[in-house]
Each structure stands twice: as structure tokens, then as C-alpha cells.
Design a protein around this motif. Sequence first.
Motif, PDB file in Angstrom:
ATOM      1  N   UNK A   1      -0.696   5.396  -1.887  1.00 47.69           N
ATOM      2  CA  UNK A   1      -2.027   6.234  -1.637  1.00 47.69           C
ATOM      3  C   UNK A   1      -1.991   7.602  -1.845  1.00 47.69           C
ATOM      4  N   UNK A   2      -2.867   8.174  -1.844  1.00 50.17           N
ATOM      5  CA  UNK A   2      -2.777   9.637  -1.794  1.00 50.17           C
ATOM      6  C   UNK A   2      -3.233  10.331  -0.629  1.00 50.17           C
ATOM      7  N   UNK A   3      -3.300   9.368   0.423  1.00 50.00           N
ATOM      8  CA  UNK A   3      -3.512   9.621   1.925  1.00 50.00           C
ATOM      9  C   UNK A   3      -2.888   8.394   2.690  1.00 50.00           C
ATOM     10  N   UNK A   4      -2.308   8.876   3.946  1.00 47.69           N
ATOM     11  CA  UNK A   4      -1.826   7.941   4.803  1.00 47.69           C
ATOM     12  C   UNK A   4      -3.144   7.412   5.236  1.00 47.69           C
ATOM     13  N   UNK A   5      -2.966   6.038   5.258  1.00 47.58           N
ATOM     14  CA  UNK A   5      -4.286   5.110   5.743  1.00 47.58           C
ATOM     15  C   UNK A   5      -3.901   3.583   6.157  1.00 47.58           C
ATOM     16  N   UNK A   6      -5.152   3.019   6.589  1.00 45.89           N
ATOM     17  CA  UNK A   6      -4.765   1.671   6.875  1.00 45.89           C
ATOM     18  C   UNK A   6      -3.917   0.828   5.893  1.00 45.89           C
ATOM     19  N   UNK A   7      -4.440   0.880   4.498  1.00 44.07           N
ATOM     20  CA  UNK A   7      -3.682   0.198   3.531  1.00 44.07           C
ATOM     21  C   UNK A   7      -2.364   0.428   3.559  1.00 44.07           C
ATOM     22  N   UNK A   8      -1.991   1.500   3.697  1.00 44.45           N
ATOM     23  CA  UNK A   8      -0.575   1.857   3.669  1.00 44.45           C
ATOM     24  C   UNK A   8       0.281   1.024   4.951  1.00 44.45           C
TER      25      UNK A   8
ATOM     26  N   UNK B   1      -7.542  14.711  -2.004  1.00 45.03           N
ATOM     27  CA  UNK B   1      -8.899  14.540  -2.175  1.00 45.03           C
ATOM     28  C   UNK B   1      -9.730  14.886  -1.018  1.00 45.03           C
ATOM     29  N   UNK B   2     -11.042  14.857  -1.034  1.00 42.58           N
ATOM     30  CA  UNK B   2     -11.547  15.100   0.198  1.00 42.58           C
ATOM     31  C   UNK B   2     -13.326  14.546   0.327  1.00 42.58           C
ATOM     32  N   UNK B   3     -13.873  14.384   1.418  1.00 44.51           N
ATOM     33  CA  UNK B   3     -15.144  14.030   1.095  1.00 44.51           C
ATOM     34  C   UNK B   3     -15.958  15.100   1.196  1.00 44.51           C
TER      35      UNK B   3
ATOM     36  N   UNK C   1      -9.600  15.115  -8.166  1.00 42.91           N
ATOM     37  CA  UNK C   1      -9.287  15.300  -9.590  1.00 42.91           C
ATOM     38  C   UNK C   1      -8.586  13.798  -9.866  1.00 42.91           C
ATOM     39  N   UNK C   2      -9.478  13.099 -10.284  1.00 36.09           N
ATOM     40  CA  UNK C   2      -9.071  11.564 -10.650  1.00 36.09           C
ATOM     41  C   UNK C   2      -7.972  11.464 -11.616  1.00 36.09           C
TER      42      UNK C   2
ATOM     43  N   UNK D   1       5.701  -4.244  -9.259  1.00 32.65           N
ATOM     44  CA  UNK D   1       4.736  -2.926  -9.452  1.00 32.65           C
ATOM     45  C   UNK D   1       4.176  -2.580  -8.289  1.00 32.65           C
ATOM     46  N   UNK D   2       3.306  -1.797  -8.238  1.00 30.06           N
ATOM     47  CA  UNK D   2       2.728  -1.007  -7.234  1.00 30.06           C
ATOM     48  C   UNK D   2       1.090  -1.186  -7.039  1.00 30.06           C
ATOM     49  N   UNK D   3       0.648  -1.481  -6.024  1.00 29.18           N
ATOM     50  CA  UNK D   3      -0.598  -1.317  -5.747  1.00 29.18           C
ATOM     51  C   UNK D   3      -0.899  -0.309  -4.955  1.00 29.18           C
ATOM     52  N   UNK D   4      -1.931   0.559  -5.581  1.00 27.63           N
ATOM     53  CA  UNK D   4      -2.233   2.115  -5.421  1.00 27.63           C
ATOM     54  C   UNK D   4      -3.866   2.062  -5.193  1.00 27.63           C
ATOM     55  N   UNK D   5      -3.923   2.837  -3.676  1.00 27.94           N
ATOM     56  CA  UNK D   5      -5.332   2.954  -3.209  1.00 27.94           C
ATOM     57  C   UNK D   5      -5.771   4.397  -3.202  1.00 27.94           C
ATOM     58  N   UNK D   6      -6.605   4.929  -4.020  1.00 18.03           N
ATOM     59  CA  UNK D   6      -7.005   6.180  -3.964  1.00 18.03           C
ATOM     60  C   UNK D   6      -7.983   6.314  -2.784  1.00 18.03           C
ATOM     61  N   UNK D   7      -7.788   7.616  -2.197  1.00 15.52           N
ATOM     62  CA  UNK D   7      -8.749   8.039  -1.117  1.00 15.52           C
ATOM     63  C   UNK D   7      -9.955   7.837  -1.457  1.00 15.52           C
TER      64      UNK D   7
END
Length: 284
Positions: A188-195, A212-214, A114-115, A97-103
Motif C-alpha cells: 500500500x502507499x500508507x501503513x494501514x489495516x490491510x498491511x 496521497x491525502x484526504x 497522483x494515481x 504476485x502482489x495485492x496493492x491497496x491504494x489509500x
Amino acid sequence: MHHANHYYGHSHVLARYCGLDPAEVHEIRGYLQHGWNIGDGMAPDHEFTPGIPLFVWSEPTRRRAWSLGRRPVHVIGAPWAYLLAMDPITDTGPREGTIYYPFHGWEGQHVVGDHDGLIEEIRATEDGPVTVCLYWQEYRSPRLRRRYERAGFRVVCHGYRGGWYRDLDPRFLARQLAEQRRHRRVASNRLCSAIFYGILAGCEPAVYGDPMRLEGERSSFGGQTRVERQWAALHGPRIDPEVARPIAVAELGADRLLSPAELRHLFHWPDPGARVSTPEGVAR
């Protein structure tokens, strides 16, 4: 010196590597990068004392910090890379499977996005079980958690990052590593540390979905547009791990790790001497 040095148990991992007690708080004489970013490695809300050293993960980050007038700057590699050096992969059993990290947001800003749309895209893309890892702030929202759970996803949180010397969690990265090693993919939906972490941990990476955005987000150093342009090879639902790995090694400075003695010297940490054994697999 700065409380952010202890986010996610980073200083604890480095203390363990240096032969010191990882359960204790060891002050670092400088500012330690605590997440991947496209600037100087430091959080934009931090105030810095001139002349105090910055400890960054990679050579590209050091060059950016240098161009901004930061002095001095030392490349030491990411704490995650030190953790993997101490705890290399030994179990070659099947991953699933996959572990997914939403921003995610942080204490000062919440995420806008939009979750439900992201959930539909994850379901359409992944062909195995999905674990969604939420940041503690989002995880504490029962409504948001239930949206992912109702989609059939397992929902977890790696823990609280700590702050101002409260709720410190020396085991944060260890839990994250254990979760990632259970999964075949990291996304993830953004390139990030977790990726980048997942790539080094042996996962197939993917970056897709509404970024998404802050609230009130400002596009510092080129923002999301620059990320998608400069690291285009790391975006998409299917990414070649052979292409991704050298990029992750460079961004996390996994090829620039220092010896325990060198780190202790930079951080002004004591030499444990013969009273504490060197971590297994690490040369003194």
C-alpha cells in the motif's frame, strides 16, 4: 450499540467465534475499534457516551485511549485475528504476485493524489502480476478503475463496509482473507489495516508510493509523519517478514485474544449452551 461495530462484518466474525449465528446482527454493548489507527482506536467523527466501554485491538491503543481519558477500555484483539484463529492456513501451495491497496477515502472525504504516478511506481517495483484492491467508493468510479486496468492490473473490491445497519456484509473479511492468501506480497502507499492483515495472512509486506491525502485532512496524533517515523521498519518496497510479523501481532492484538466466554461476557451476549457447537479449533 454503535452501527460502526458492524463495519466490514467485524461483529459477525466475533459472533461466529462466540458460537452465535454469524448471519444475524448481534449488538455489542460498547464501541468496537474498526480499523488500525495511531490514536485511541476510534474514528474521530464518532460521538461517545461517557462510561460506555471501548473495545480496542491492542495494548498500545489501550494506553493511548487511557491517556485521553477514555474509560473503561478493554483489549480484545482485532476481528481479523479471530478469523485467522478459526480459519488457519492449511493450503501451503504457491502464491503469486502482489495485492496493492491504494489509500482510500470514505463517504465524507475523497482522496487527493497522483494515481498515474502511483501506477508507474507499482509497475516499476513489482515483478509479478498485480491485483489492485479499491475501496468501494473508488471502485464505483469507472474512470479510476479503468486507469488501473489499462496498466494491466487486475482490479477488485472486497465489498461494501456497511453503515447505519444497511448493506451489512458478514463475509467481507473472509473475501479479503481469500484474496490475500492468493498473493505473495501485500502493499500500500500508507501503513494501514490491510498491511497488518496481510502480514498475519503470510504475505510479504511493502509500503511505498505517494501516500496521497484526504480532502481537508488533519494530522491528528502526529499524522503521516509520525507513522513513517514510529513504524519506519514497515516502510519501503522490500520489508523483512521476520521483522514485520511481531509488529503486526502487537498492533492487531493477535497475542491477546479472549476466549468465547470472555467475549460474550464483555459484549453482554448470551451463552449458546449445548445448542450451538464451539467453532472448530477454538476452546470454550
